[in-house]
Design an enzyme around this catalytic site. Structure first.
Site, PDB file in Angstrom:
ATOM      1  N   THR A  33      11.757 -28.514 -20.170  1.00 42.69           N
ATOM      2  CA  THR A  33      12.045 -29.723 -18.634  1.00 42.69           C
ATOM      3  C   THR A  33      12.112 -30.771 -19.430  1.00 42.69           C
ATOM      4  O   THR A  33      12.882 -31.820 -18.534  1.00 42.69           O
ATOM      5  CB  THR A  33      11.021 -29.345 -17.802  1.00 42.69           C
ATOM      6  OG1 THR A  33      10.969 -27.879 -17.768  1.00 42.69           O
ATOM      7  CG2 THR A  33      11.210 -30.142 -17.129  1.00 42.69           C
TER       8      THR A  33
ATOM      9  N   GLY B 297       6.125 -24.994 -24.287  1.00 49.79           N
ATOM     10  CA  GLY B 297       7.432 -23.862 -23.503  1.00 49.79           C
ATOM     11  C   GLY B 297       8.701 -24.786 -22.215  1.00 49.79           C
ATOM     12  O   GLY B 297       8.985 -24.994 -22.946  1.00 49.79           O
ATOM     13  N   CYS B 298       8.064 -23.947 -21.006  1.00 50.34           N
ATOM     14  CA  CYS B 298       8.338 -24.831 -20.251  1.00 50.34           C
ATOM     15  C   CYS B 298       8.417 -26.546 -19.770  1.00 50.34           C
ATOM     16  O   CYS B 298       9.436 -26.729 -19.730  1.00 50.34           O
ATOM     17  CB  CYS B 298       8.265 -23.963 -19.092  1.00 50.34           C
ATOM     18  SG  CYS B 298       8.472 -22.128 -18.970  1.00 50.34           S
ATOM     19  N   VAL B 299       7.144 -26.670 -20.136  1.00 47.11           N
ATOM     20  CA  VAL B 299       7.330 -28.432 -20.402  1.00 47.11           C
ATOM     21  C   VAL B 299       8.414 -28.971 -20.765  1.00 47.11           C
ATOM     22  O   VAL B 299       8.269 -30.055 -20.246  1.00 47.11           O
ATOM     23  CB  VAL B 299       5.661 -28.831 -20.087  1.00 47.11           C
ATOM     24  CG1 VAL B 299       5.555 -30.415 -20.157  1.00 47.11           C
ATOM     25  CG2 VAL B 299       4.362 -27.967 -19.508  1.00 47.11           C
TER      26      VAL B 299
END
Length: 221
Positions: free
Chosen positions: A164, A159-161
């Site tokens: 990013t 997800g966020c990793v």
């Protein structure tokens, strides 16, 4: 053929296929790195939270990574997710993933995991979407500080990793995801995303290699 042998054969076949497709390039990290810890939130390590993901080994690695970055004297950025109580600032993302309510203002699950909170002089980035870059001043901060490389740890890998790391690359920063310092609730999903990041987005380095790079960076500062 055993299950582990079949997996190894499949992984070798995938590697060969990606190499034939030309997805085997590499990026060389620069001389001015920063550490970015993505959402080290209590939600992922508290069994009472619906987002509990069993990522305690990754959390321990994140603590070691943070300590290494501080010893090297490089900039540290830590992100957190915070929504209004009604989730109105989360838009479509909040509607798609209702369990994000655990990050609403006042919820303890959005608090930093012990040992992973930013120090007073380190930057905290508050976000409402997966990427640490979307709707934040992160890119401007990194550019102003002449950062060329981002060492990335955090949660969760898929997800966020991943979001990013992708945006880091698109903003011109070399993303280096630290293999042991990221985690996800499903090991297969975790491994698949690391494979894809390594072939299409940035670098995936083991902790030992990252620590060597940090030691060299610290000597230059």
């Amino acid at each position: 053929m055993s299950g582990s042998r079949r997996r190894a054969t499949r992984e070798e076949s995938q590697e060969n296929d990606y190499e034939r497709a030309g997805l085997d390039g590499s990026l060389t990290p620069g001389a001015s790195p920063a550490l970015l810890l993505v959402d080290p939130a209590r939600a992922y390590v508290d069994p009472d939270c619906p987002l509990y993901a069993g990522v305690e080994p990754a959390v321990e690695a994140m603590r070691a990574l943070l300590a290494g970055a501080r010893r090297a004297g490089i900039p540290v950025v830590v992100t957190r997710v915070r929504f209004r109580p009604d989730g109105g600032d989360g838009g479509v993302f909040f509607r798609k993933v209702p369990t994000l309510r655990v990050f609403a203002e006042g919820s303890p699950y959005g608090d930093f995991i012990d040992g992973l909170a930013p120090a007073e002089e380190e930057l905290t980035v508050t976000k409402q979407y997966p990427s640490a870059f979307f709707g934040t001043s992160l890119a401007a901060y990194l550019t102003a500080n002449r950062i060329d490389t981002l060492l990335i740890g955090g949660l969760s890998t898929s997800g966020c990793v991943r979001a990013t790391a992708l945006d880091a690359m698109q903003h011109g920063f070399v993303p280096v995801v630290v293999e042991e310092a990221v985690g996800d609730r499903d090991p297969d999903v975790h491994a698949a995303n690391l494979f894809d990041i390594r072939h299409k987005i940035g670098e995936v380095w083991p902790m030992e290699r990252v620590m060597g790079y940090l030691a060299a960076a610290g000597e230059r500062l």
